[in-house]
Design a protein around this motif. Structure first.
Motif, PDB file in Angstrom:
ATOM      1  N   LYS A 287      -7.585 -13.788   1.437  1.00  0.00           N
ATOM      2  CA  LYS A 287      -6.166 -13.875   1.108  1.00  0.00           C
ATOM      3  C   LYS A 287      -5.430 -12.821   1.928  1.00  0.00           C
ATOM      4  O   LYS A 287      -6.044 -11.966   2.554  1.00  0.00           O
ATOM      5  N   TYR A 288      -4.082 -12.864   1.862  1.00  0.00           N
ATOM      6  CA  TYR A 288      -3.342 -11.889   2.666  1.00  0.00           C
ATOM      7  C   TYR A 288      -3.671 -10.479   2.195  1.00  0.00           C
ATOM      8  O   TYR A 288      -3.850  -9.577   2.997  1.00  0.00           O
ATOM      9  N   MET A 289      -3.739 -10.300   0.903  1.00  0.00           N
ATOM     10  CA  MET A 289      -4.199  -9.015   0.373  1.00  0.00           C
ATOM     11  C   MET A 289      -5.413  -9.294  -0.508  1.00  0.00           C
ATOM     12  O   MET A 289      -5.427 -10.263  -1.265  1.00  0.00           O
ATOM     13  N   THR A 290      -6.416  -8.438  -0.428  1.00  0.00           N
ATOM     14  CA  THR A 290      -7.640  -8.674  -1.180  1.00  0.00           C
ATOM     15  C   THR A 290      -7.853  -7.568  -2.199  1.00  0.00           C
ATOM     16  O   THR A 290      -7.708  -6.384  -1.877  1.00  0.00           O
TER      17      THR A 290
ATOM     18  N   LEU B  36       5.203   7.182   2.572  1.00  0.00           N
ATOM     19  CA  LEU B  36       5.435   5.756   2.312  1.00  0.00           C
ATOM     20  C   LEU B  36       4.670   4.902   3.323  1.00  0.00           C
ATOM     21  O   LEU B  36       3.931   3.981   2.960  1.00  0.00           O
ATOM     22  N   VAL B  37       4.858   5.242   4.588  1.00  0.00           N
ATOM     23  CA  VAL B  37       4.182   4.484   5.649  1.00  0.00           C
ATOM     24  C   VAL B  37       2.662   4.584   5.488  1.00  0.00           C
ATOM     25  O   VAL B  37       1.938   3.600   5.633  1.00  0.00           O
ATOM     26  N   ALA B  38       2.189   5.790   5.131  1.00  0.00           N
ATOM     27  CA  ALA B  38       0.746   5.988   5.014  1.00  0.00           C
ATOM     28  C   ALA B  38       0.178   5.153   3.885  1.00  0.00           C
ATOM     29  O   ALA B  38      -0.865   4.520   4.032  1.00  0.00           O
ATOM     30  N   ILE B  39       0.883   5.126   2.761  1.00  0.00           N
ATOM     31  CA  ILE B  39       0.361   4.378   1.611  1.00  0.00           C
ATOM     32  C   ILE B  39       0.363   2.888   1.922  1.00  0.00           C
ATOM     33  O   ILE B  39      -0.645   2.192   1.770  1.00  0.00           O
ATOM     34  N   VAL B  40       1.503   2.398   2.405  1.00  0.00           N
ATOM     35  CA  VAL B  40       1.576   0.974   2.744  1.00  0.00           C
ATOM     36  C   VAL B  40       0.543   0.655   3.818  1.00  0.00           C
ATOM     37  O   VAL B  40      -0.191  -0.330   3.736  1.00  0.00           O
ATOM     38  N   GLY B  41       0.471   1.521   4.807  1.00  0.00           N
ATOM     39  CA  GLY B  41      -0.476   1.302   5.907  1.00  0.00           C
ATOM     40  C   GLY B  41      -1.908   1.302   5.413  1.00  0.00           C
ATOM     41  O   GLY B  41      -2.716   0.480   5.821  1.00  0.00           O
ATOM     42  N   HIS B  42      -2.198   2.225   4.504  1.00  0.00           N
ATOM     43  CA  HIS B  42      -3.567   2.299   4.006  1.00  0.00           C
ATOM     44  C   HIS B  42      -3.935   1.021   3.269  1.00  0.00           C
ATOM     45  O   HIS B  42      -5.019   0.462   3.451  1.00  0.00           O
ATOM     46  N   ILE B  43      -3.019   0.560   2.451  1.00  0.00           N
ATOM     47  CA  ILE B  43      -3.309  -0.666   1.695  1.00  0.00           C
ATOM     48  C   ILE B  43      -3.513  -1.823   2.665  1.00  0.00           C
ATOM     49  O   ILE B  43      -4.454  -2.613   2.543  1.00  0.00           O
ATOM     50  N   PHE B  44      -2.664  -1.883   3.677  1.00  0.00           N
ATOM     51  CA  PHE B  44      -2.785  -2.987   4.624  1.00  0.00           C
ATOM     52  C   PHE B  44      -4.076  -2.899   5.419  1.00  0.00           C
ATOM     53  O   PHE B  44      -4.720  -3.904   5.685  1.00  0.00           O
TER      54      PHE B  44
END
Lengths: 342, 505, 345, 710
Positions: free
Chosen positions: B112-115, D198-206
């Motif tokens: 999925k796009y996020m897992t 913010l960028v780090a958290i979003v980036g990490h999740i991505f």
């Protein structure tokens, strides 16, 4: 790298204020036991104070001369002294400046690499009660003091001399080579512009090459060599920084044109510059006496401390004098040489 | 060549041809497979099986010819196109991302796009365990062994719910029990209507599992037909193109077993190296070919590398190795070579030869790396001499010894790799899978050569997972399992069954 | 069915022999391409740029690129061995400056030079050690060791940014400014270094091993090449050559500015090496490639100086030429996704 | 155990909480990869705090943090590119260009701050796209391409500065938002740090959970495999460089807002510094591995180091020297560390602890003890001989059909009058172990590796649970069910089951014995709510589970501890745990109800003096594990077992054995059914049947427990 920058429009107000400041600072000295009292005031406001010096870099003759003079002066006056070496990196300089604010010295002496850097930081320092003196280079913000040269004026003098030597009626080709430092450095821009204005006054003057060397002697050497191949009849070469210009001068010497091509440069009158003049590498050397500038900036710092005004309330300036050094008078020139560190 | 099919095939290849830099890998191959069919694809190494399948999977594009899916013409420019069309290939050299976990690899491409990681791990564990593949879903793929990687690949293909799954030698690394689960899986997939192409060297497997078999030889399709009409003998005849009586392994057993006094050259005693080699002990004798059999991961390759200095055994409790009674411990292969021990690699592309160099240059580098061949300056004459000599001795077929090695066939490349080691005048030679990916003619030549080495009094060790090879070559057969030698047979008493039993039980 | 078998067996064995005669641009190496481009640009300049095609200018041209070329030779050896040496410039600046300083302090010419060279070789050996024995990637090792050497030099070994050549050492100045039979000495040194590099690479066992190692490190190790010694030697060579380049630089302007460390010189070196067709993935290329690359860059730079083209525009032209060269190369030899090596930068 | 000596108490304490296990578990975590750089960062900060007075002052921290913000973006940008298997040397130039464009838009063209930022980020994306086109689509090498674009962007920037510097020197824009970006903060946190976080958290999740992040990492680790997985390689490489360009430009925006200076030396050497930071943080230069966190740790090290050295007042050279030295040191250690990390985990994974068993009962046939062995199982009638592979548990339904699970993951059914019809009833996969019938005649099975599954009478398989609550504060995520072992169902329908060990699998479970530590747990699943909850933790290999006849308590066997425990689920003692039988002479496995109100217990193996002694000496076992291959380790005897019967009070009533181990070497389960006892074994090839005497000949387990079918 940028050495000096100057905003012409600031000259007059600053000069006036400097006069006023000197008057103010000497006022308490008129009491009965003049000597002792003055000494006491001096001791109270100077001793134990901290001077922070932030040059663009250390390790170059100019900055090392300043550093030596400021350090010895501070030690002589029982002041604390610290210096940071940002090694030609303006970001590191800004960082060091912010660090200095956190350390809370009494005076920061800074060599501002360009007019916009440190605008906010200088204000911050002043708000924190720190005097900021700019050495040789200014910023868009007025600091408490400025010590340094007037580049436009120096370039005008140089330009006039070149026109005289090479221009109409001199019987020479009129071909001039400009070895620029870094194109974007403000000092380079001011000098080049002023020169070009002077050259424009004489149609005989022809600038055959105006290349950036990025302050690198080797590059100056290569460029000069190539240009001299193409134009062996060049009349004058101008380089705004002695250390870099020596590279170009070596090329002139190599081409066997010493004496035929006039090499112009300027510098702080330290040993390396004088040696180049003595060796016949540089023909006309405009000396603005870095040793003296070191003295001046310390005097200004002490005056500010003794006056005790709130930082940012006054803006004072001192423009350095300059004079030609040639092979003829080089032995009379001071040619400062700081003692080597052990 | 009758195909008893009633429905339209799901996928067809019409006159598929692939040209690689001048050489034809497959030529005008016609191939088809129907829904829920298990289709065996057999042929010798280099016959074009992998090429055909890679074209189906979009990894390569055909030079000419068509691929029709449900009678619709398809162009698979990338594997992504083939995946979209429901075709998944399980590669022989596993195509996994080493830095990702097992679970990530399984869902990669279909995620999925996020897992959500925890859910992913649990789902992957359920999938793997339901196939009885005992692999930790949170393990990093780079830490897995070959068999486990293969399982992850298979699980991935299942997870992708493909219409067509291509298995390229899926069973090579699996134990019989894992194979059992794998076959069960294949049947369940078939029941769901998934078409399966099954590439295998093991003809018995192909005969047992498949509905139809296609035989490729030299890039051409030589036979397609229902499995029930085939026997092993017929298949071999198709594959090799010769009558069975002339094929190589039919009568390869040597009549005379040497029983003279043997000189023990190398003695390996209780050697331990990490997890791979656990308490390995055996001896190697001059003038004798010692075969080491065992599954991948049984420590057979590793022990050879330990002896030859390419790997280091444990520093403490690492056991002893003696060469002619003298204890040895090598840090680098150079030292082993100086003592006359060479190792001929199992993966010539990865670490066998220098692709930018010519044949003679490759061989000459081997010579230069020995104490007696060492010299400061290169000698063109010496290079030509060793080049010519070994091209003749190994019967390397090239225009001349100055040909670029990349222009040679697999068998000839292998001969160069062998020559590069033998030019070093070894006393002990380890051949690791000496005929993997080598054409039949060359196999025989390499085998003859190995025998002649032993006849010269050199101690030879042959490592192979292909039992007929071990049986035909060896004077003595050692069986490795889980990092130790578990059984030793004389050539006379060994059989495939005995070796296999020892290797897995 | 037997007929099919028989037919197939006739064709047996012929597949590898088949192969169309390939020709045309595909077979043109990058080196040839660069030489052709150089000749073209050179001719154009000779016609169009006044003062270009004179003996004096050609000699200037050669002199101005010789430092680059010398560094390029060292870099080429390392790159063929699948490495990279970004510490060259630091060695160039610090070791040469230290030598000058020592001579200036009265150690004597030979002793000063020997110590500088010794330090340079030590740095190279350290690079080789960190790369082959500790296992740090070459890119990073040499980046860090360059910083370290520069730092130690500036901090402990030298007095200022600029170190001047001691007086009364004409031999030292001659390295940069002198002439031998009318040929500038820097060019002579460049030629000598290139010749040595060429001979080592093509005529000695060590050179053959460098190619072997760059082509396939593991295969080289298994074949019995002592790869660690080899790696250490190749970085030591690169460093020694950098020291020589430093002396030439110092000789030409009678001083050396350690600030050259923060210039883009090292990138120019990589530029000429790669331009000539030395593959960063190792095993391919020769000294001739570097000569070709140096000639092209030298011609371009010289012509642009004569035309008084601004320095930044020069950089753009230079870069676009390189980009064009590698793009063309990629178009002629497209990447095969199925066989390409992982990790080619 | 009242006479426990003082020394023993000490030893017990010493091994109670294992640091080694903690370390081993920590090391397994992926976020522990940057442990070396993280330690380095802490050490560097501490060193400076110690050496420089006022280093940890708020002012200094804030000013360092401001630089951290800008540089952090660049480090993340370069990290993303390195993870994709490439490198981006042009970040310094892009950064400077972004700085210039932002100032130009804001100061000279007097655009609003947001618009200026948008234009700048667009320019960053464009420059990244140039790299991306060349590297992704044309296929050039990243190192060379970005080297060249670095020079090009820098040259263009210089030309721009030359053209516009005078105008820019005199013009200034004015915006409170702009000033806030440059110097403002929120609750004392500088604006750029907020943005970076913010960028780090979003980036990490991505990067760790998002599709683009996975694809980028996959391409970096193995480009060919990524392509085979259907990943559009070209597009994602392109995307990587665009991301790099945008992030770098964002850093440039904050730099512009803070320093307001279009210096031409902005960002010079930044690529080297960022590369250093990222590699110091442990991002692998060969691609595929690395995280945002790692790059930020590396950034911290580099900036703190430079900041501290500059503040130290050392000359420029010393800073460089220290930086270079730190780089080599940290990366050298990291290289060695990451190479040996897995080896280290392996070496310390098995953690023996102190465990002392009580005295062994005499089991000799003529000893007269309750455990005295006999040969009553030897002549058991064999069912399914040769067909079954390891029927761990056996069970009967109401109709008297026999079920068992085998190693292949099949559930077999034996039906007919004499159980002569043998068929595969269902397939669960995994390793089916303990079984029980629920009220509705569904066969509920513990499947090792998978969890708890059910098979309906119509043979359809369904999942009950495969996950439980995660233990708070435990390092490893223990929510997955790894080795569900045996279960029983309480009268209220709740399913109590044991998970034998969390640290080993159905293949390696025997190694758990060497630890002698409570690695297992008792879990309860409530079908009415679908919730799974861990009831008891840290049990030493909990195995058989049986609800007592009265439904008030659950009995469970601790195999390595040789104990039977009783846990009260109802009545006045609800929630209490007590030991029912201690110091059994063997390792207990499944427990089942007998027809006469007592219980059957399988002993999978019998204790041996050598093993008991080894359990008291963890040092001995540690040495054994380190020094000899694992198939030569001393394992508990699980080759010879027996069946015992005990009553509600824990008293042993009867023992059935097979002394030679001929037909039932190890016994893992038994069921009583209509006068017979049926024997299962984990590694046996049959089910055994023994006639019992003096029992209820009509007794059937499900019927007796659930009553007649409703």
């Amino acid at each position: 790298m940028t050495l000096i920058n100057h905003c012409r429009r600031l000259v007059k107000p600053i000069a006036l204020t400097l006069g006023a400041m000197l008057c103010i600072s000497t006022l308490p000295a008129s009491a009965a036991d003049g000597g002792a009292q003055l000494k006491e005031i001096y001791t109270k406001s100077i001793e134990g104070k901290t001077i922070a010096f932030l040059p663009m870099t250390l390790g170059a003759p100019l900055m090392d001369t300043w550093e030596y003079v400021i350090r010895t002066e501070a030690e002589r006056s029982n002041m604390k002294y610290s210096v940071k070496d940002p090694a030609w990196n303006s970001t590191a300089l800004a960082q060091a400046f912010e660090g200095a604010i956190a350390d809370k010295p009494d005076v920061i002496i800074v060599q501002n690499p360009n007019v916009q850097l440190l605008v906010k930081q200088i204000k911050q320092a002043q708000e924190a009660g720190i005097y900021v003196i700019q050495l040789s280079m200014m910023s868009n913000t007025l600091s408490d003091g400025y010590v340094g040269g007037d580049w436009t004026e120096q370039a005008e003098v140089t330009g006039k001399d070149i026109v005289k030597e090479c221009g109409t009626g001199s019987g020479k080709s009129g071909k001039v080579v400009i070895l620029q430092g870094e194109l974007t450095s403000a000092q380079n821009v001011y000098m080049t512009n002023a020169l070009m204005k002077e050259f424009a006054k004489d149609t005989a003057i022809q600038v055959v090459s105006s290349q950036a060397t990025n302050w690198d002697a080797t590059k100056a050497y290569d460029i000069t060599t190539a240009v001299l191949q193409q134009h062996p009849d060049v009349c004058a070469i101008f380089g705004p920084y002695d250390i870099m210009t020596i590279g170009g001068a070596q090329a002139v010497k190599k081409a066997g044109l010493t004496g035929k091509v006039l090499v112009y440069s300027n510098g702080g009158g330290y040993k390396e510059g004088c040696d180049a003049v003595r060796a016949g590498l540089i023909d006309r050397y405009m000396d603005w006496d870095a040793w003296n500038q070191g003295r001046e900036v310390m005097v200004m710092a002490k005056n500010l401390l003794m006056a005790g005004e709130k930082p940012g309330s006054h803006n004072v300036a001192s423009f350095s004098s300059f004079f030609w050094v040639t092979k003829d008078n080089v032995d009379q020139a001071r040619c400062t040489d700081i003692p080597k560190k052990s | 060549m009758t195909t008893e099919r009633h429905e339209e095939p799901m996928l067809r290849v019409v006159k598929g041809t692939k040209v690689y830099g001048g050489a034809r890998a497959i030529t005008d191959v016609d191939f088809d497979i129907g829904r829920g069919e298990i289709h065996g694809l057999v042929g010798e190494n280099g016959a074009g099986k992998s090429t055909l399948c890679k074209a189906l999977a979009g990894a390569i594009t055909l030079s000419s010819g068509e691929i029709l899916l449900d009678e619709q013409r398809q162009v698979f420019a990338t594997p992504a196109d083939a995946l979209k069309a429901g075709i998944v290939m399980v590669y022989q050299e596993t195509s996994l991302i080493p830095t990702m976990t097992v679970a990530q690899n399984i869902i990669l491409g279909r995620e999925k796009y996020m897992t959500r990681l925890r859910g992913m791990y649990i789902a992957a564990q359920q999938l793997l365990q339901s196939m009885n593949f005992h692999v930790d879903p949170t393990a990093m793929v780079s830490t897995l062994g070959a068999a486990q990687k293969q399982m992850v690949e298979i699980a991935r293909a299942v997870h992708h719910r493909a219409r067509l799954i291509i298995f390229d030698e899926p069973t090579a690394t699996l134990t019989p029990e894992e194979k059992l689960h794998f076959f069960d899986l294949i049947h369940r997939l078939k029941a769901e209507g998934v078409a399966i192409i099954f590439i295998s060297h093991a003809l018995e497997e192909a005969l047992e599992l498949t509905d139809r078999v296609t035989v490729l030889r030299d890039g051409e399709c030589v036979h397609t037909g229902p499995t029930k009409d085939l026997t092993r003998e017929i298949l071999v005849r198709h594959m090799v193109g010769r009558d069975l009586s002339q094929t190589y392994y039919a009568d390869a057993r040597k009549p005379d077993i040497k029983q003279t006094r043997r000189k023990k050259v190398l003695s390996v005693q209780n050697v331990i190296m990490g997890k791979m080699v656990r308490n390995m002990s055996f001896s190697v004798y001059a003038g004798e070919i010692t075969g080491i059999s065992g599954l991948i991961g049984s420590g057979r390759t590793e022990i050879a590398k330990v002896v030859a200095g390419a790997l280091k055994r444990n520093f403490i409790y690492g056991g002893m190795i003696y060469l002619n009674g003298k204890p040895i411990r090598y840090r680098i292969p150079r030292q082993a070579i100086a003592d006359g021990i060479v190792y001929v690699t199992e993966d010539r592309k990865l670490n066998g030869f220098f692709e930018t160099m010519r044949i003679d240059e490759n061989i000459y580098v081997g010579r230069l790396a020995t104490p007696e061949g060492r010299s400061t300056l290169l000698s063109r004459r010496e290079q030509t001499r060793v080049g010519t000599e070994w091209v003749q001795r190994m019967k390397i077929r090239a225009i001349n010894s100055r040909a670029k090695i990349v222009e040679l066939s697999g068998g000839n490349q292998q001969k160069v790799v062998v020559a590069k080691s033998l030019v070093q005048n070894p006393k002990v030679v380890f051949f690791d899978e000496p005929t993997r990916g080598v054409d039949v003619g060359a196999i025989q030549e390499i085998h003859d050569f190995i025998r002649s080495l032993a006849a010269q009094g050199i101690a030879v060790v042959v490592i192979s997972s292909y039992l007929p090879e071990i049986l035909s070559l060896s004077d003595r057969i050692l069986v490795a399992r889980q990092g130790r030698i578990v059984e030793e047979f004389s050539a006379a008493e060994a059989t495939e069954e005995k070796i296999m039993y020892a290797a897995i039980h | 069915m037997t007929e099919v078998v028989a037919m197939a067996s006739v064709k047996d064995g012929s597949s590898t022999a088949r192969g169309p005669a390939t020709f045309a641009l595909k077979n043109v190496g990058q080196e040839t391409l660069v030489v052709a481009t150089t000749v073209l640009i050179f001719s154009l300049c000779a016609i169009l740029v006044s003062g270009f095609f004179t003996l004096a200018n050609i000699s200037t041209l050669a002199r101005s690129v010789s430092v680059l070329g010398i560094l390029g030779v060292g870099m080429t050896v390392v790159v063929i061995g699948r490495g990279l040496d970004l510490s060259q410039v630091a060695v160039l600046a610090i070791c040469a400056a230290w030598s000058l300083k020592l001579i200036g302090l009265g150690y004597g010419l030979a002793a000063g030079l020997a110590m500088g060279l010794g330090f340079a070789i030590a740095v190279g050996a350290f690079n080789g050690f960190a790369i082959s024995i500790i296992g740090i990637p070459a890119l990073f090792t040499t980046l860090a060791s360059g910083t370290l050497v520069y730092g130690i030099g500036r901090w402990l070994m030298l007095d200022g940014i600029i170190t001047y050549a001691p007086e009364n050492q004409p031999l030292l100045l001659a390295l940069g400014q002198g002439e031998l039979l009318g040929i500038p000495i820097p060019l002579v040194i460049f030629a000598a270094v290139a010749l040595v590099g060429h001979l080592v690479l093509s005529r000695t066992t060590a050179g053959r091993f460098v190619y072997a190692f760059g082509d396939n490190a593991e295969a080289a190790r298994l074949t019995g090449v002592s790869v660690r010694v080899l790696t250490i030697s190749q970085y030591a060579f690169s460093s020694a050559v950098a020291f020589l380049a430093g002396l030439v630089t110092a000789g030409s302007v009678a001083s050396i500015n350690t600030n050259v460390f923060s210039s883009s010189l090292i990138f120019d070196v990589l530029l000429i090496v790669v331009l000539g067709g030395v593959s960063l993935s190792g095993g391919r290329g020769s000294i001739a490639s570097v000569l070709a690359g140096t000639a092209l860059i030298g011609t371009l730079l010289n012509a642009m100086i004569l035309l008084d083209v601004q320095g930044d525009v020069q950089n753009i032209v230079k870069s676009v030429v390189l980009l064009g060269a590698i793009t063309l190369d990629r178009k002629l030899h497209p990447r095969d996704e199925e066989t390409a090596r992982q990790g080619d930068l | 155990m009242a006479d426990t000596s003082f020394r023993e108490t000490l030893i017990r304490l010493r091994y109670k909480w294992s640091f080694q296990q903690f370390v081993a578990e920590l090391l397994q975590k992926r976020w522990m990869e940057p442990v070396v750089p993280f330690t380095a960062a802490v050490l560097v900060i501490l060193a400076f705090a110690f050496l420089i007075p006022g280093y940890l002052s708020v002012g200094n921290i804030v000013s360092t943090a401001r630089q951290f913000g800008e540089f952090g973006f660049v480090a993340i940008a370069i990290a993303v590119v390195i993870i994709s298997g490439g490198i981006d040397l042009s970040v310094g130039s892009i950064f400077a260009m972004a700085n210039f464009i932002a100032l130009m838009m804001f100061n000279m063209y007097e655009l609003s701050a947001p618009l200026s930022i948008a234009v700048t980020l667009g320019a960053g994306a464009l420059m990244g796209a140039v790299n991306g086109m060349l590297i992704g689509y044309i296929g050039l090498g990243a190192f060379l391409t970005t080297l060249v674009t670095m020079l090009i962007f820098r040259a263009i920037l210089n030309l721009l500065i030359l053209r516009y510097s005078m105008e820019m020197a005199i013009s200034t824009g004015d915006s409170r938002f702009w000033d806030w970006l440059g110097g403002g903060d929120l609750l004392g946190v500088p604006a750029n740090i907020l943005a970076l976080a913010l960028v780090a958290i979003v980036g990490h999740i991505f990067l760790s959970r998002g599709r683009p992040g996975w694809y980028i990492a996959a391409i970096g680790a193995n480009r060919k495999a990524a392509r085979h997985a259907g990943i559009p390689v070209e597009r994602h490489l392109f995307l990587t460089y665009v991301i790099s360009g945008v992030l770098t430009a964002l850093g440039g925006v904050f730099y512009a807002a803070r320093l307001n200076s279009p210096s031409s030396d902005t960002g010079v050497g930044m690529e080297v510094l960022a590369l250093t930071a990222v590699v110091l943080g442990g991002v692998n230069l060969s691609g595929g591995k690395g995280s945002i966190g790692q790059s930020l740790i590396g950034t911290t090290i580099v900036l703190v180091l430079i900041n501290g050295l500059v503040r130290f007042g050392l000359v420029g050279g010393a800073t460089s020297a220290f930086l270079g030295f730190m780089m080599l040191l940290a990366v050298g250690v990291d290289v060695k560390w990451s190479r040996n990390r897995n080896k280290a985990i392996e070496k310390i994974y098995v953690v023996p602890s102190y465990f002392k068993l009580g005295a062994r009962h005499d089991i000799a046939p003529d000893s007269g003890s309750a455990y005295a062995l006999n040969n009553r199982l030897r002549d058991a009638e064999a069912i399914g001989l040769g067909k079954l592979d390891g029927p761990e548990d056996v069970i009967f339904d109401r109709e008297g059909n026999l079920y068992c699970g085998t190693r292949e993951g099949f559930i077999w059914r034996f039906s007919g009058k004499d159980l002569e019809t043998q068929e595969i009833f269902a397939r669960t996969g995994g390793r089916p172990l303990g079984m029980a019938f629920d009220r509705d005649d569904n066969l509920i099975i513990c499947v090792a590796g998978m969890g708890v599954y059910g098979v309906r009478p119509d043979r359809s398989v369904y999942k009950l649970t495969d996950e439980t609550t995660r233990t708070f504060g435990k390092v490893i995520d223990d929510s997955r069910l790894v080795l569900a072992d045996d279960l029983d169902i309480a009268p209220d329908g709740k399913i109590y089951f044991s998970e034998a060990t969390l640290r080993y699998t159905a293949q390696t479970w025997a190694t758990d014995a060497l630890e002698g530590r409570g690695n297992g747990r008792i879990i309860v699943f409530d079908p009415s709510t679908g919730k799974t909850r861990t009831l008891l933790r840290d049990q030493i290999f909990p195995n058989g589970v049986c609800v007592s006849h009265d439904g008030q308590s659950v009995l469970f066997a601790l195999t390595w501890a040789c104990r039977i425990e009783r846990y009260w689920i109802a009545g006045p003692k609800a929630g209490k745990l007590e030991t029912l039988i201690a110091d059994l002479p063997g390792m207990p496995d499944n427990i089942n109800r007998a027809s006469d109100g007592s219980y059957w217990l399988a002993l999978v193996g019998l204790r041996t003096p050598a093993y008991d002694l080894a359990m008291e000496d963890p040092g001995f076992r540690t040495r054994m594990i380190k020094r000899i291959p694992n198939d030569e380790w001393l394992y508990p005897n699980i080759n010879n077992g027996c069946v015992v019967k005990f009553d509600e009070s824990g008293k042993i009533i009867e023992t059935l054995g097979d002394i030679g181990g001929k037909s039932h070497p190890s016994v893992t389960s038994m069921r009583e059914e209509r006068g017979y006892l049926y024997i299962g074994g984990l590694s046996n090839d049959r089910i055994g049947r023994v006639k019992l005497s003096g029992v209820d000949e009509q007794w059937n387990g499900p019927a007796a427990y659930w009553g007649e079918r409703t």
